[in-house]
Design a protein around this motif. Sequence first.
Motif, PDB file in Angstrom:
ATOM      1  N   UNK A 148      39.637   9.618  35.401  1.00  0.00           N
ATOM      2  CA  UNK A 148      38.361   9.553  34.699  1.00  0.00           C
ATOM      3  C   UNK A 148      38.592   9.251  33.225  1.00  0.00           C
ATOM      4  N   UNK A 149      37.563   8.780  32.554  1.00  0.00           N
ATOM      5  CA  UNK A 149      37.662   8.475  31.125  1.00  0.00           C
ATOM      6  C   UNK A 149      36.763   9.432  30.351  1.00  0.00           C
ATOM      7  N   UNK A 150      37.341  10.518  29.823  1.00  0.00           N
ATOM      8  CA  UNK A 150      36.512  11.489  29.091  1.00  0.00           C
ATOM      9  C   UNK A 150      36.205  11.071  27.660  1.00  0.00           C
ATOM     10  N   UNK A 151      36.685   9.870  27.242  1.00  0.00           N
ATOM     11  CA  UNK A 151      36.400   9.328  25.903  1.00  0.00           C
ATOM     12  C   UNK A 151      36.835  10.267  24.793  1.00  0.00           C
ATOM     13  N   UNK A 152      38.034  10.819  24.962  1.00  0.00           N
ATOM     14  CA  UNK A 152      38.599  11.665  23.928  1.00  0.00           C
ATOM     15  C   UNK A 152      38.140  13.106  23.966  1.00  0.00           C
ATOM     16  N   UNK A 153      37.223  13.445  24.872  1.00  0.00           N
ATOM     17  CA  UNK A 153      36.731  14.812  24.986  1.00  0.00           C
ATOM     18  C   UNK A 153      37.653  15.609  25.909  1.00  0.00           C
ATOM     19  N   UNK A 162      29.932   7.511  34.395  1.00  0.00           N
ATOM     20  CA  UNK A 162      28.646   7.322  33.706  1.00  0.00           C
ATOM     21  C   UNK A 162      28.134   8.642  33.130  1.00  0.00           C
ATOM     22  N   UNK A 163      28.260   9.716  33.894  1.00  0.00           N
ATOM     23  CA  UNK A 163      27.794  11.014  33.425  1.00  0.00           C
ATOM     24  C   UNK A 163      28.632  11.523  32.264  1.00  0.00           C
ATOM     25  N   UNK A 164      29.936  11.246  32.284  1.00  0.00           N
ATOM     26  CA  UNK A 164      30.783  11.638  31.160  1.00  0.00           C
ATOM     27  C   UNK A 164      30.351  10.927  29.887  1.00  0.00           C
ATOM     28  N   UNK A 165      29.978   9.661  30.007  1.00  0.00           N
ATOM     29  CA  UNK A 165      29.497   8.920  28.834  1.00  0.00           C
ATOM     30  C   UNK A 165      28.221   9.550  28.294  1.00  0.00           C
ATOM     31  N   UNK A 166      27.353  10.012  29.201  1.00  0.00           N
ATOM     32  CA  UNK A 166      26.117  10.665  28.760  1.00  0.00           C
ATOM     33  C   UNK A 166      26.418  11.960  28.023  1.00  0.00           C
ATOM     34  N   UNK A 167      27.357  12.738  28.545  1.00  0.00           N
ATOM     35  CA  UNK A 167      27.740  13.981  27.869  1.00  0.00           C
ATOM     36  C   UNK A 167      28.345  13.692  26.499  1.00  0.00           C
TER      37      UNK A 167
END
Length: 344
Positions: free
Chosen positions: A141-146, A115-120
């Motif tokens: 974890x899922x860093x969403x491409x970051x 959840x925090x990674x999505x916020x970042x």
Amino acid sequence: MATIYDVAKQAGVSPKTVSRVLNGDAPVGARTREAVEAAIRALDYRPSSAARTMRSSRSGLVGLITGAISRGDGSAGPSGLPDLFIVQAIQRVVAEAGMTLMIADTGGEADRAVELMATFAQHRAEGLIYVADSHQRIEDLDPRGTPLVLANCFDAAGTPAVLPDDRAGQRALVERVIAAGHRRIAYLTLPEGMIATELRSRGYREALEAAGIAFDPALVIEGFADHGEGPRPYIASALDRLLALEDRPSVICCGNDELALRLYGELRDRGIRVPQEISVAGYDDYRVISETLYPPLTTADLNYRGIGEAAARRLLALIAGAPAPTEAEVIGGPVCWRQSVTEH
């Protein structure tokens, strides 16, 4: 506060021309540039950093996820030192690179990391670092491409990671103890199942083997366990077993410095002097303990700060476009030799 439109009106040009001067993304005549720059000075115009960020792929932000803040009571546990030391080192390296570190705490709930990674990601962080409180394997974890770097932990996906060299650290410590003349070396370990316990136990046995000292399982006891009585009574039980041996150890190595601190107390209560009657060594080099105990504690530096610095440098390299490494980076530390281990 002046706007880009005020500057354009003052200079007698279009807002688009002012934007070109500010961003340098298109040619502008010398006289026009001078007029725009004069208007900027006259109006004390300050471009919006948010607007610049929206026009580029660079935010200058790095996100960090940790549990160090909610756990930041300064106490050490079976996992070792607070991961706050890693966070501090990351902050220093990121700041030196001219970037801003945003820190989010899990509040003791590891599953909040996603959840925090999505916020970042929503705040357009250029990179992410996840800091664990002990050497452990975590869920992917899922860093969403970051770009993401793990500090003090690793995952099955092969995410770039920086880890402590627990095996080499314990081996170096025991080798130094052997060099001081000790042959009967006991080891009070951290709890079974911890990665640090497995690796350090291996390093302990390797040091013995290299010196031609036979491994004695009676000298290895789990020392940092809580079986409903708390850690101190269990240390007392472990010490009872060691002192009851026909060939007693001359030195006791401890899984971390807090365990060594508790062992000092138990030995003192029994009237056993350190190091005259029995030597003690720790692990971590948590200086609040190691340098304030009397006598000062011999220990191995886990080098949390080195882990943080390496993690930050690795992330900055990924942000700059470097290829992701295929193996974890392992960080070691020196043996800190003090007066708690006597020369035999």
